[in-house]
Design a protein around this motif. Structure first.
Motif, PDB file in Angstrom:
ATOM      1  N   HIS A 148      31.793  68.085   7.931  1.00  0.00           N
ATOM      2  CA  HIS A 148      30.906  69.241   7.889  1.00  0.00           C
ATOM      3  C   HIS A 148      31.681  70.545   7.701  1.00  0.00           C
ATOM      4  CE1 HIS A 148      26.625  68.581   8.218  1.00  0.00           C
ATOM      5  NE2 HIS A 148      26.843  67.534   9.004  1.00  0.00           N
ATOM      6  N   SER A 149      33.010  70.465   7.809  1.00  0.00           N
ATOM      7  CA  SER A 149      33.826  71.647   7.555  1.00  0.00           C
ATOM      8  C   SER A 149      34.125  71.828   6.076  1.00  0.00           C
ATOM      9  CB  SER A 149      35.137  71.538   8.347  1.00  0.00           C
ATOM     10  OG  SER A 149      35.884  70.400   7.937  1.00  0.00           O
ATOM     11  N   ASN A 150      33.480  70.992   5.231  1.00  0.00           N
ATOM     12  CA  ASN A 150      33.587  71.092   3.769  1.00  0.00           C
ATOM     13  C   ASN A 150      35.035  70.979   3.277  1.00  0.00           C
ATOM     14  OD1 ASN A 150      30.773  71.500   3.402  1.00  0.00           O
ATOM     15  ND2 ASN A 150      31.014  73.673   3.933  1.00  0.00           N
ATOM     16  N   PRO A 151      35.702  69.851   3.557  1.00  0.00           N
ATOM     17  CA  PRO A 151      37.062  69.679   3.025  1.00  0.00           C
ATOM     18  C   PRO A 151      37.022  69.343   1.544  1.00  0.00           C
ATOM     19  CG  PRO A 151      36.364  67.694   4.148  1.00  0.00           C
ATOM     20  CD  PRO A 151      35.253  68.691   4.339  1.00  0.00           C
ATOM     21  N   GLY A 178      32.863  64.413  -0.730  1.00  0.00           N
ATOM     22  CA  GLY A 178      31.999  63.331  -1.206  1.00  0.00           C
ATOM     23  C   GLY A 178      32.739  62.014  -1.317  1.00  0.00           C
ATOM     24  N   VAL A 179      33.995  62.063  -1.741  1.00  0.00           N
ATOM     25  CA  VAL A 179      34.803  60.838  -1.841  1.00  0.00           C
ATOM     26  C   VAL A 179      35.045  60.256  -0.454  1.00  0.00           C
ATOM     27  CG1 VAL A 179      37.020  59.889  -2.570  1.00  0.00           C
ATOM     28  CG2 VAL A 179      35.892  61.653  -3.957  1.00  0.00           C
ATOM     29  N   TYR A 180      35.331  61.114   0.524  1.00  0.00           N
ATOM     30  CA  TYR A 180      35.550  60.636   1.887  1.00  0.00           C
ATOM     31  C   TYR A 180      34.306  59.961   2.435  1.00  0.00           C
ATOM     32  CZ  TYR A 180      39.650  63.689   1.687  1.00  0.00           C
ATOM     33  OH  TYR A 180      40.822  64.283   1.329  1.00  0.00           O
ATOM     34  N   ARG A 181      33.143  60.550   2.170  1.00  0.00           N
ATOM     35  CA  ARG A 181      31.899  59.959   2.678  1.00  0.00           C
ATOM     36  C   ARG A 181      31.677  58.567   2.097  1.00  0.00           C
ATOM     37  NH1 ARG A 181      30.148  65.456   2.501  1.00  0.00           N
ATOM     38  NH2 ARG A 181      29.438  65.258   0.338  1.00  0.00           N
ATOM     39  N   VAL A 182      31.952  58.412   0.828  1.00  0.00           N
ATOM     40  CA  VAL A 182      31.785  57.101   0.193  1.00  0.00           C
ATOM     41  C   VAL A 182      32.760  56.090   0.784  1.00  0.00           C
ATOM     42  CG1 VAL A 182      31.984  55.832  -1.972  1.00  0.00           C
ATOM     43  CG2 VAL A 182      30.849  58.055  -1.938  1.00  0.00           C
TER      44      VAL A 182
END
Length: 309
Positions: free
Chosen positions: A111-114, A118-122
């Motif tokens: 949520h800190s927008n690194p 999107g790649v990390y979430r996947v």
């Protein structure tokens, strides 16, 4: 003039509404497939399982013996049954705790927008969608005596800790729980990430202006806001622990020496391998009762928590 319906369209509108409702029907036709499926398949199967649990039957004999509640008494006096209950309870506590910690931490970090968020979430969610039939052979190889884990320990100079992780009773269950945590952490991350997205940014900004750091915001704002998600996750983990079968069976098959026996693997072993279908049905009924009780307790706490807010 007061009887002229052109000046007062309400009676005509009410008449049209009643006419449409007469032609619409009561909707039974639309819910009939779901009703047939739930009553004819699910509840019939539960009732039939309850009936079979009162029999001494191998699943093939045309003349099963009625034994009443003897199968339930056998289950309550079976040490392996209580061992499976203990494994289920321990698995729930450990996997739930780690999945909450991992899910909250990853959700807060992302949520800190690194960069490449999107790649990390996947990458975090991929284990959730992988079938246990695919991942189980991989982990069996990793934890094998000649597997990658022991090879890494040898390379970094910790070869004395190398051991057959899945072949001994002291380490088989912890390794199995590591696999379960890895497999379910992505779901907890998604749930917490969605819950944190509902927190108003102005609330966090106000806390920052008051001098609250990241840890203080996590304890005082974020964690109370995701309490409902935690209860939902607890319910899901409790049910998943009760019906755990695929990963324990595919990785260790309940062994060694019942060290990773769960209710699911025990029911399969009793019903299929030992052909004690009546006893296996009694275990299934007990499993259903425990799942219902846990689900009701956890959901009642969630409802009471909402009323107290």
């Amino acid at each position: 003039m007061s009887g002229d319906t052109t000046l007062n369209p309400a009676p005509r509108a009410q008449s049209d509404t009643r006419r449409k409702m007469r032609h619409r029907g009561n909707g039974l036709f639309w819910i009939l497939p779901a009703l047939v499926l739930s009553v004819g398949l699910i509840y019939y199967s539960i009732g039939y399982t309850l009936y079979v649990s009162t029999l001494k039957w191998d699943g093939f004999s045309p003349n099963p013996e009625f034994v009443g509640a003897d199968n339930y008494a056998q289950a309550l006096n079976d040490p392996v049954f209580w061992m499976a209950i203990g494994h289920t309870l321990l698995s729930f506590i450990v996997t739930f705790s780690f999945q909450v910690a991992i899910g909250v931490t990853l959700a807060a970090l992302l949520h800190s927008n690194p960069w490449f968020g999107g790649v990390y979430r996947v990458l975090v969610f991929i284990p959730v969608i992988l079938a246990p039939a695919i991942t189980a052979p991989v982990f069996r190889q990793i934890f094998a005596p000649d597997g990658q884990l022991n090879a890494i320990l040898e390379v970094i100079g910790l070869g004395e800790f190398a051991q057959p992780w899945l072949a001994q009773t002291s380490t088989a269950l912890p390794m199995l729980m590591i696999i379960m945590i890895w497999h379910g952490a992505g779901l907890s991350f998604i749930l917490y990430y969605a819950a944190m997205s509902q927190i108003e940014p102005e609330v966090l900004e106000a806390a920052e202006l008051d001098g609250a750091g990241n840890f203080r915001k996590m304890i005082s704002i974020i964690w109370p806001s995701v309490r409902g998600t935690t209860i939902v996750l607890a319910t899901l983990n409790a049910i998943a622990s009760l019906k755990a079968f695929d990963i324990p069976y595919l990785v260790t098959a309940g062994g060694p020496n019942f060290a990773t026996e769960y209710l699911g693997t025990m029911i399969y072993r009793i019903s299929i391998r030992l052909t004690q279908v009546g006893y296996g049905a009694a275990l299934s009924v007990l499993l259903l009762i425990m799942a219902l009780v846990i689900g009701i307790v956890l959901n009642s706490r969630r409802i009471n928590g909402k009323r107290g807010q």
